[in-house]
Design a protein around this motif. Structure first.
Motif, PDB file in Angstrom:
ATOM      1  N   ARG A  51      48.171  45.420  38.587  1.00  0.00           N
ATOM      2  CA  ARG A  51      48.088  43.977  38.393  1.00  0.00           C
ATOM      3  C   ARG A  51      48.002  43.210  39.707  1.00  0.00           C
TER       4      ARG A  51
ATOM      5  N   ASP B  41      39.349  49.935  36.362  1.00  0.00           N
ATOM      6  CA  ASP B  41      39.199  49.744  34.912  1.00  0.00           C
ATOM      7  C   ASP B  41      39.988  48.526  34.434  1.00  0.00           C
ATOM      8  N   PHE B  42      41.190  48.348  34.987  1.00  0.00           N
ATOM      9  CA  PHE B  42      42.029  47.211  34.593  1.00  0.00           C
ATOM     10  C   PHE B  42      41.365  45.899  35.008  1.00  0.00           C
ATOM     11  N   ASN B  43      40.852  45.849  36.242  1.00  0.00           N
ATOM     12  CA  ASN B  43      40.226  44.628  36.736  1.00  0.00           C
ATOM     13  C   ASN B  43      38.931  44.317  36.004  1.00  0.00           C
ATOM     14  N   SER B  44      38.244  45.358  35.555  1.00  0.00           N
ATOM     15  CA  SER B  44      36.978  45.164  34.856  1.00  0.00           C
ATOM     16  C   SER B  44      37.163  44.422  33.540  1.00  0.00           C
ATOM     17  N   LYS B  45      38.368  44.493  32.989  1.00  0.00           N
ATOM     18  CA  LYS B  45      38.650  43.852  31.705  1.00  0.00           C
ATOM     19  C   LYS B  45      39.194  42.435  31.860  1.00  0.00           C
ATOM     20  N   ASN B  46      39.442  42.024  33.107  1.00  0.00           N
ATOM     21  CA  ASN B  46      39.997  40.697  33.346  1.00  0.00           C
ATOM     22  C   ASN B  46      38.902  39.638  33.414  1.00  0.00           C
ATOM     23  N   THR B  47      39.260  38.456  33.897  1.00  0.00           N
ATOM     24  CA  THR B  47      38.338  37.327  33.967  1.00  0.00           C
ATOM     25  C   THR B  47      37.064  37.700  34.716  1.00  0.00           C
ATOM     26  N   PRO B  48      35.891  37.491  34.124  1.00  0.00           N
ATOM     27  CA  PRO B  48      34.627  37.814  34.799  1.00  0.00           C
ATOM     28  C   PRO B  48      34.477  37.036  36.107  1.00  0.00           C
TER      29      PRO B  48
ATOM     30  N   ASN C  36      31.077  47.943  40.816  1.00  0.00           N
ATOM     31  CA  ASN C  36      32.440  48.449  41.008  1.00  0.00           C
ATOM     32  C   ASN C  36      33.062  48.006  42.331  1.00  0.00           C
TER      33      ASN C  36
ATOM     34  N   VAL D 261      33.543  42.858  40.468  1.00  0.00           N
ATOM     35  CA  VAL D 261      34.911  43.238  40.136  1.00  0.00           C
ATOM     36  C   VAL D 261      35.565  43.783  41.398  1.00  0.00           C
TER      37      VAL D 261
END
Length: 223
Positions: free
Chosen positions: A15, A46-53, A94, A211
């Motif tokens: 996080r 992977d975690f950051n990829s799912k956060n705010t674009p 990435n 990302v």
């Protein structure tokens, strides 16, 4: 360190932004081991990829900015000899950004804005693409070989640079499928017009999805 404690660290560390993780590496050896592991680098990505674009683009001051619906951050630019030269943003994948500098015949590099690491790409054995010809570029991740690649499609051939190997090759007889920050890049030598998500000549795409990651442009891992 027990697996339970390590799992707790994982949940906290993923996080954190890359800037904070780089500072955490100086705390103790166990934290260095966690943050530097390929498994964590992928987990964090992977975690950051799912956060705010987010988007990366160049501002009027010729620096690069990363923006989301919540914020905008100036991340500067790789330091080379001529800060006034034109810079084209060829692709983002990435957390790695591929740039072309207009001076010196078109110097190419791969840069991680979050870690500030940058790796120059050597010139292709076929020479620098002529600016007056509408060459096409693509940068992304090739899942088939597990590496990042830059494609330069010329009039009669395609030059392919593999980042982890640090070498160029010609590709005239096989299709290439890359995952980039915006979708899929497909090159099929039998149907070259089917190339998708490509930057054409000097008219590179102004903005790319971005990302934040720990991936090193020098080795395609964290170092």
């Amino acid at each position: 360190m027990s697996s339970i404690i390590q799992d707790v660290y994982y949940e906290v560390f993923i996080r954190l932004p890359v800037e904070s993780l780089l500072l955490c590496r100086s705390v103790c050896k166990s934290w260095v081991s966690i943050i530097s592991s390929p498994a964590f680098v992928k987990y964090h990505l992977d975690f950051n990829s799912k956060n705010t674009p987010r988007l990366i683009y160049q501002n009027p001051e010729r620096n690069f900015c990363i923006s989301s619906s919540k914020s905008e951050k100036d991340v500067g630019c790789p330091s080379f000899k001529d800060p006034s030269c034109d810079i084209d943003l060829l692709g983002s994948c990435n957390g790695l950004v591929c740039l072309r500098f207009g001076y010196n015949g078109g110097l190419l590099c791969v840069w991680n804005p979050a870690t500030r690491q940058c790796s120059k790409i050597p010139r292709s054995p076929n020479g620098v693409p002529k600016p007056e010809i509408n060459n096409t570029y693509a940068f992304g991740y090739d899942y088939k070989i597990g590496d990042y690649r830059l494609l330069i499609a010329r009039e009669s051939s395609v030059d392919v640079y593999t980042l982890g190997l640090g070498s160029w090759e010609n590709n005239d007889d096989g299709d290439i499928l890359l995952q980039d920050g915006s979708g899929v890049v497909l090159y099929d030598p039998e149907h070259p017009s089917a190339i998708k998500q490509i930057s054409h000549g000097s008219n590179a795409v102004d903005k790319h999805n971005y990302v934040e990651s720990l991936i090193s442009p020098n080795s395609c891992t964290f170092k």
